[in-house]
Design an enzyme around this catalytic site. Structure first.
Site, mmCIF file in Angstrom:
data_model
loop_
_atom_site.group_PDB
_atom_site.id
_atom_site.type_symbol
_atom_site.label_atom_id
_atom_site.label_comp_id
_atom_site.label_asym_id
_atom_site.label_seq_id
_atom_site.Cartn_x
_atom_site.Cartn_y
_atom_site.Cartn_z
ATOM 1 N N ASP A 218 3.839 -6.027 31.713
ATOM 2 C CA ASP A 218 3.903 -4.570 31.503
ATOM 3 C C ASP A 218 3.885 -4.153 30.036
ATOM 4 O O ASP A 218 3.509 -3.033 29.710
ATOM 5 C CB ASP A 218 5.149 -3.986 32.191
ATOM 6 C CG ASP A 218 6.444 -4.435 31.542
ATOM 7 O OD1 ASP A 218 6.472 -5.508 30.905
ATOM 8 O OD2 ASP A 218 7.453 -3.697 31.664
ATOM 9 N N ASN A 219 4.361 -5.041 29.151
ATOM 10 C CA ASN A 219 4.368 -4.735 27.709
ATOM 11 C C ASN A 219 4.723 -6.011 26.970
ATOM 12 O O ASN A 219 5.084 -7.013 27.581
ATOM 13 C CB ASN A 219 5.354 -3.598 27.370
ATOM 14 C CG ASN A 219 6.759 -3.820 27.869
ATOM 15 O OD1 ASN A 219 7.197 -3.181 28.823
ATOM 16 N ND2 ASN A 219 7.478 -4.740 27.265
ATOM 17 N N SER B 22 15.374 -1.640 35.521
ATOM 18 C CA SER B 22 15.464 -2.878 34.730
ATOM 19 C C SER B 22 16.729 -3.670 35.021
ATOM 20 O O SER B 22 17.771 -3.118 35.377
ATOM 21 C CB SER B 22 15.408 -2.548 33.233
ATOM 22 O OG SER B 22 14.169 -1.977 32.932
ATOM 23 N N HIS C 247 10.787 0.531 38.962
ATOM 24 C CA HIS C 247 10.951 1.340 37.747
ATOM 25 C C HIS C 247 10.035 2.569 37.665
ATOM 26 O O HIS C 247 9.638 2.999 36.583
ATOM 27 C CB HIS C 247 10.795 0.474 36.477
ATOM 28 C CG HIS C 247 11.746 0.908 35.396
ATOM 29 N ND1 HIS C 247 11.854 0.296 34.163
ATOM 30 C CD2 HIS C 247 12.632 1.941 35.369
ATOM 31 C CE1 HIS C 247 12.765 0.914 33.442
ATOM 32 N NE2 HIS C 247 13.250 1.906 34.148
ATOM 33 N N ARG D 222 3.973 0.932 33.968
ATOM 34 C CA ARG D 222 3.854 0.747 35.421
ATOM 35 C C ARG D 222 3.160 1.941 36.082
ATOM 36 O O ARG D 222 2.390 1.784 37.029
ATOM 37 C CB ARG D 222 5.253 0.525 36.036
ATOM 38 C CG ARG D 222 5.751 -0.881 35.767
ATOM 39 C CD ARG D 222 7.255 -1.003 35.725
ATOM 40 N NE ARG D 222 7.593 -2.157 34.904
ATOM 41 C CZ ARG D 222 7.779 -3.389 35.372
ATOM 42 N NH1 ARG D 222 7.769 -3.616 36.658
ATOM 43 N NH2 ARG D 222 8.013 -4.393 34.549
ATOM 44 N N CYS E 161 8.377 -0.138 29.890
ATOM 45 C CA CYS E 161 8.239 -0.363 31.340
ATOM 46 C C CYS E 161 7.686 0.811 32.157
ATOM 47 O O CYS E 161 6.633 0.681 32.776
ATOM 48 C CB CYS E 161 9.586 -0.742 31.934
ATOM 49 S SG CYS E 161 10.194 -2.320 31.350
ATOM 50 N N LYS F 9 10.541 -5.715 40.491
ATOM 51 C CA LYS F 9 11.009 -4.514 39.785
ATOM 52 C C LYS F 9 10.041 -3.351 39.982
ATOM 53 O O LYS F 9 8.835 -3.511 39.829
ATOM 54 C CB LYS F 9 11.142 -4.847 38.301
ATOM 55 C CG LYS F 9 11.453 -3.644 37.435
ATOM 56 C CD LYS F 9 11.764 -4.081 36.023
ATOM 57 C CE LYS F 9 11.623 -2.930 35.044
ATOM 58 N NZ LYS F 9 11.937 -3.330 33.673
ATOM 59 N N HIS G 17 12.323 -10.024 30.962
ATOM 60 C CA HIS G 17 13.146 -8.954 30.384
ATOM 61 C C HIS G 17 14.569 -9.497 30.264
ATOM 62 O O HIS G 17 15.040 -10.174 31.180
ATOM 63 C CB HIS G 17 13.095 -7.758 31.357
ATOM 64 C CG HIS G 17 13.648 -6.478 30.819
ATOM 65 N ND1 HIS G 17 14.984 -6.301 30.572
ATOM 66 C CD2 HIS G 17 13.048 -5.294 30.517
ATOM 67 C CE1 HIS G 17 15.183 -5.061 30.134
ATOM 68 N NE2 HIS G 17 14.018 -4.436 30.081
ATOM 69 N N LYS H 184 7.103 -5.186 21.998
ATOM 70 C CA LYS H 184 7.503 -4.094 22.899
ATOM 71 C C LYS H 184 7.911 -2.837 22.126
ATOM 72 O O LYS H 184 8.602 -2.930 21.121
ATOM 73 C CB LYS H 184 8.691 -4.582 23.735
ATOM 74 C CG LYS H 184 9.354 -3.529 24.603
ATOM 75 C CD LYS H 184 10.388 -4.155 25.515
ATOM 76 C CE LYS H 184 11.110 -3.092 26.329
ATOM 77 N NZ LYS H 184 11.930 -3.671 27.401
ATOM 78 N N ASP I 235 7.568 -8.837 33.158
ATOM 79 C CA ASP I 235 8.262 -7.808 32.394
ATOM 80 C C ASP I 235 8.566 -8.335 30.990
ATOM 81 O O ASP I 235 9.338 -9.285 30.851
ATOM 82 C CB ASP I 235 9.556 -7.414 33.122
ATOM 83 C CG ASP I 235 10.103 -6.107 32.622
ATOM 84 O OD1 ASP I 235 9.622 -5.610 31.593
ATOM 85 O OD2 ASP I 235 11.028 -5.574 33.259
ATOM 86 N N ASP I 236 7.940 -7.766 29.989
ATOM 87 C CA ASP I 236 8.188 -8.115 28.580
ATOM 88 C C ASP I 236 7.674 -9.509 28.199
ATOM 89 O O ASP I 236 8.214 -10.146 27.298
ATOM 90 C CB ASP I 236 9.686 -8.014 28.211
ATOM 91 C CG ASP I 236 10.245 -6.609 28.324
ATOM 92 O OD1 ASP I 236 9.513 -5.695 28.752
ATOM 93 O OD2 ASP I 236 11.423 -6.417 27.977
HETATM 94 MG MG MG Z 1 8.868 -4.200 30.210
#
Ligand code: MG
Length: 461
Positions: free
Chosen positions: A278-279, A152, A129, A74, A70, A127, A228, A299, A30-31
């Site tokens: 994811d980003n 998150s 989301h 996803r 996110c 996660k 994240h 992001k 995540d991130d």
């Molecule tokens: Mg993310």
């Protein structure tokens, strides 16, 4: 006369063998920034497990997600379709929140549902989301089991608590009242995020060990809730890196990868492994956000730093065609690729934005992906075709910029010559601009409006 044993052996050779279907493991961060792994050039953070996989398998340098935040990202991975097709993106609410009433529509076919049809055992860890209400959770979307946080790790923040930076230093996980679920039930609240990477790892390894060698193949989706913000790491990783708490978090994720790989290697089941995020990095969080390396922005933006992810693919025991892959790929491609490798076919009643990458994995062909469409909310902000990328609009979601900048003609960059997107070539290449505009219009015509899931909110009691 040949002996009976010889006859049986000859007969066995003549019969077609039904090889067991391969297992699939995705680790989705995540991130995580494009520049955050040592195999992608970070000068200080050490990621030996991922570096080894990149050297033995494939390092993908042009691998994209379906959105730079996110929830829509996803949704793209899970369905093989751009989030605009499932209503999982919005211009007004970027992602789902604890007060959201929407989620992934039942009409969507998730990777887990597609593989269940092929006889797979499935597990989601980490996660989610894609909706926290029971009808949207993993166990209603093709996964046999779930252990993780439904949104998150910075949500449900307790009123009056300090800011993310101070809290990360204090390791005060109680400032975020995020639930940890087992299947659909709250297992712990607030989730003790200091130990969450370790516990996700234990859960993932347990699943692999239970399933491998068994009659059914398996699919494991391990979605790390970090890096994240707010950042947390296990005691064993305090000061593990020379890059502060962010480096510690990444090095713990790399340890997690090493444990998953160790478990995979205990069996001779053919297993495909994908690591990505994811980003891009959340740059506004300064030293608690990652680095996009040579890419522009992070992001929330449709510059490369928002949507191009450090990606490693690997397989065991039969390995992939080893090397660095500079061709394009996307998380949208994982569903079609896995379904093909599992011997299945895609349903014909819907549009897929993903392509089958299996020929790149075994080295027998090139990536079928020539175009990437960069959505910001519900709008196409940019399109890459070959090495050229055109931006119609630009906006850095987290920089305080209120309005998107319109670009007529679009900005045009050659990503091969200019990966940092600095030198506009629109005037030099009007024919490229015209071609990308035509591709974009054709894409937009093929998108049917659907109900928006991100704008639905639970009514206040
Ligand atoms: Mg993310």
């Amino acid at each position: 006369m040949p002996k009976l044993a010889t006859l049986i052996a000859l007969l066995c050779l003549a019969l077609p063998t039904h090889a067991k279907k391969p297992n699939f493991v995705i680790i989705f961060c995540d991130d995580l920034g494009y520049g955050d792994l040592s195999c992608f050039g970070h000068p200080a953070i050490k990621t030996p497990a991922l570096d080894a996989l990149a050297a033995e398998g494939q390092k993908w340098t042009n691998f994209y997600v379906a959105a730079s935040v996110c929830t829509p990202s996803r949704a793209g991975l899970m369905t093989g379709r751009l989030p605009i097709r499932s209503g999982m993106c919005s211009d007004r609410r970027a992602v789902l929140f604890p007060d959201s009433a929407g989620g992934i529509p039942a009409s969507e076919l998730t990777i887990a549902e597609a593989l269940k049809k092929e006889g797979y055992a499935t597990a989601a860890v980490g996660k989610w989301h894609l909706g926290h209400l029971p009808q949207f959770l993993p166990t209603t979307n093709g996964f046999d089991s779930y252990f993780g946080i439904p949104y998150s790790n910075d949500m449900d923040k307790v009123r009056g608590t300090a800011n993310h930076f101070e809290l990360a230093g204090n390791e005060d996980y109680k400032a975020y009242n995020v639930p940890l679920l087992r299947d659909t039930k709250v297992f712990e609240r607030p989730a003790d995020q200091r130990t969450i990477t370790r516990r996700y790892t234990e859960e993932a390894v347990k699943f692999i060990k239970e399933k491998q060698g068994g009659a059914a193949p398996y699919f494991l989706y391990l979605a790390q809730s970090l890096p994240h913000i707010p950042l947390f790491r296990d005691k064993a990783f305090h000061g593990h890196s020379t890059s502060g708490i962010y480096g510690d978090v990444i090095e713990e994720i790399d340890w997690s990868v090493s444990q998953v790989i160790k478990a995979i290697k205990e069996s001779d089941d053919q297993t495909y492994f994908v690591f990505t995020s994811d980003n891009g990095p959340w740059l506004t969080f300064k030293t608690h956000g990652g680095s996009s390396g040579p890419l522009r922005e992070g992001k929330g933006s449709t510059w490369e730093g928002g949507m191009r992810e450090p990606t490693v693919m690997w397989a065991h025991p039969k390995q992939l065609k080893k090397g660095i892959v500079h061709e394009m790929g996307s998380t949208l491609d994982l569903l079609p690729t896995f379904v093909n490798l599992a011997g299945g076919t895609l349903p014909r009643d819907r549009v897929y934005d993903g392509h089958d990458l299996s020929k790149v994995l075994d080295g027998s062909g090139k990536s079928p992906r020539e175009t990437m469409i960069y959505y910001h909310g519900e709008q196409v902000f940019a399109v890459r075709h070959g090495q050229f990328k055109a931006h119609f609009q630009t906006k850095e979601r987290y920089s305080g910029q209120k309005q998107a900048r319109q670009h007529v003609p679009p900005l045009l960059y050659h990503l091969g010559h200019d990966v940092g997107e600095k030198f506009d070539l629109a005037k030099e290449h009007p024919e490229v601009v015209a071609k990308i505009l035509a591709l974009t219009e054709a894409h937009k015509k093929g998108v049917k409006p659907v109900e928006n899931q991100l704008m639905k909110r639970a009514s206040r009691k």
